[in-house]
Design an enzyme around this catalytic site. Sequence first.
Site, PDB file in Angstrom:
ATOM      1  N   CYS A   1       0.815  -1.221   0.000  1.00 49.45           N
ATOM      2  CA  CYS A   1       0.000   0.000   0.000  1.00 49.45           C
ATOM      3  C   CYS A   1       0.851   1.275   0.000  1.00 49.45           C
ATOM      4  O   CYS A   1       0.656   2.174  -0.814  1.00 49.45           O
ATOM      5  CB  CYS A   1      -1.001  -0.007   1.157  1.00 49.45           C
ATOM      6  SG  CYS A   1      -0.278   0.047   2.809  1.00 49.45           S
TER       7      CYS A   1
ATOM      8  N   HIS B   1      -2.702   1.018   6.779  1.00 53.66           N
ATOM      9  CA  HIS B   1      -3.133   0.970   5.375  1.00 53.66           C
ATOM     10  C   HIS B   1      -3.369   2.370   4.835  1.00 53.66           C
ATOM     11  O   HIS B   1      -3.884   3.246   5.534  1.00 53.66           O
ATOM     12  CB  HIS B   1      -4.407   0.136   5.228  1.00 53.66           C
ATOM     13  CG  HIS B   1      -4.738  -0.145   3.792  1.00 53.66           C
ATOM     14  ND1 HIS B   1      -3.953  -0.954   3.008  1.00 53.66           N
ATOM     15  CD2 HIS B   1      -5.735   0.308   2.987  1.00 53.66           C
ATOM     16  CE1 HIS B   1      -4.459  -1.006   1.778  1.00 53.66           C
ATOM     17  NE2 HIS B   1      -5.546  -0.244   1.745  1.00 53.66           N
TER      18      HIS B   1
ATOM     19  N   HIS C   1      -5.808   1.613  -4.468  1.00 51.97           N
ATOM     20  CA  HIS C   1      -4.902   1.127  -3.420  1.00 51.97           C
ATOM     21  C   HIS C   1      -4.423  -0.278  -3.721  1.00 51.97           C
ATOM     22  O   HIS C   1      -4.960  -0.967  -4.596  1.00 51.97           O
ATOM     23  CB  HIS C   1      -5.596   1.176  -2.050  1.00 51.97           C
ATOM     24  CG  HIS C   1      -6.680   0.153  -1.868  1.00 51.97           C
ATOM     25  ND1 HIS C   1      -6.971  -0.428  -0.655  1.00 51.97           N
ATOM     26  CD2 HIS C   1      -7.565  -0.404  -2.756  1.00 51.97           C
ATOM     27  CE1 HIS C   1      -7.974  -1.277  -0.781  1.00 51.97           C
ATOM     28  NE2 HIS C   1      -8.352  -1.301  -2.033  1.00 51.97           N
TER      29      HIS C   1
END
Length: 346
Positions: A260, A308, A320
């Site tokens: 990420c 994240h 993402h």
Amino acid sequence: MKRTRGRGRTRAGRHARPPKQALLRRFAVLSAAVVALSFVIPSGAATADPEPSLEELSKRVEAMHTQIETLSEQYNGQREKLKSARKSAEQAKKVLATSEADLSAKRARTRQLAQQEYMTGGLGHAFTMLGAEDPDGFLDRAATSYALEQEAGQEVNQVVKAMEQARQAKDEAKAHIDEVEKLVDDLDTKRDKIVKLVAKVESNLFRRAIGEAGRPGTRAQRVALPIAGAGKAAEAARWALTQQLKPYVWGAEGPGSYDCSGLVMAAYQRVGISLPHYTGSQWTAGRHISREELRPGDLVFFYSDLHHVGIYIGGNMMVHAPRTGDVVRVASLANRPFVGAVRVAN
């Protein structure tokens, strides 16, 4: 009459003691019953645990995915620290080398002055010549000796100072090297944990369970979306969309795969902005904004530990790199543990 009573007692005696064969038959029946019951009612120790349901297996997988992503970002953070520690260690080594060279030069100069003092006899020897026949020569030698002693004294002080600086430099260099070694060990530990977790998630058992239970969300497809804006942030978001369907790999920063924060770093690197490969540092890389202020290119963060991050593209959507086994994709911000957003550029 006597015979009759005798025969009667004998019959009664026979009825009071059953034959041996009848007793054996009864014992056999009872034994068979006990054996049968032992099969019908097994003991507690022999009871097997029930197999986990698909729902339970799915929950375990989700928990492992969270662990993997959390550990991955901790791993990324330690890698950033390691880069910094290695730079500091290299600088400390250079300072140490300079300090030691300076100390060596000063020691050589001090030894040279000491030799000259010895050869001229020093002021102590000069004062014994007060009664000499050549006063002018005596004064010249005395002045030279005094100057040498003064210079030697200064050099000695400089050597002492240089020795202290060299010692400090050596201690600092060792401390930085120790820090690097500790970080490397920590990275190895985290890497081992992640590899084991990924192996579990990708095992046949969990893959079959997820396949039967159905993974959350839909199958990833390339989505073409117009990104509003002409600044660097919008440009970074547009580039991130071109990376769709590339696999998530923990610790990866492209070009073939990403995690990420690796995707975020690569997207902004593309527009000339350097970001660290770590969600914790990306969280402090710009101005914090509210959810209502979001515009394409802003970074969106999830979970209380910030493990994240995605790139906002508009319409309550982001691009993402989700997790192990998945690919870079467009997803909604809805029903996610959103904790904040950061504007890195306009």
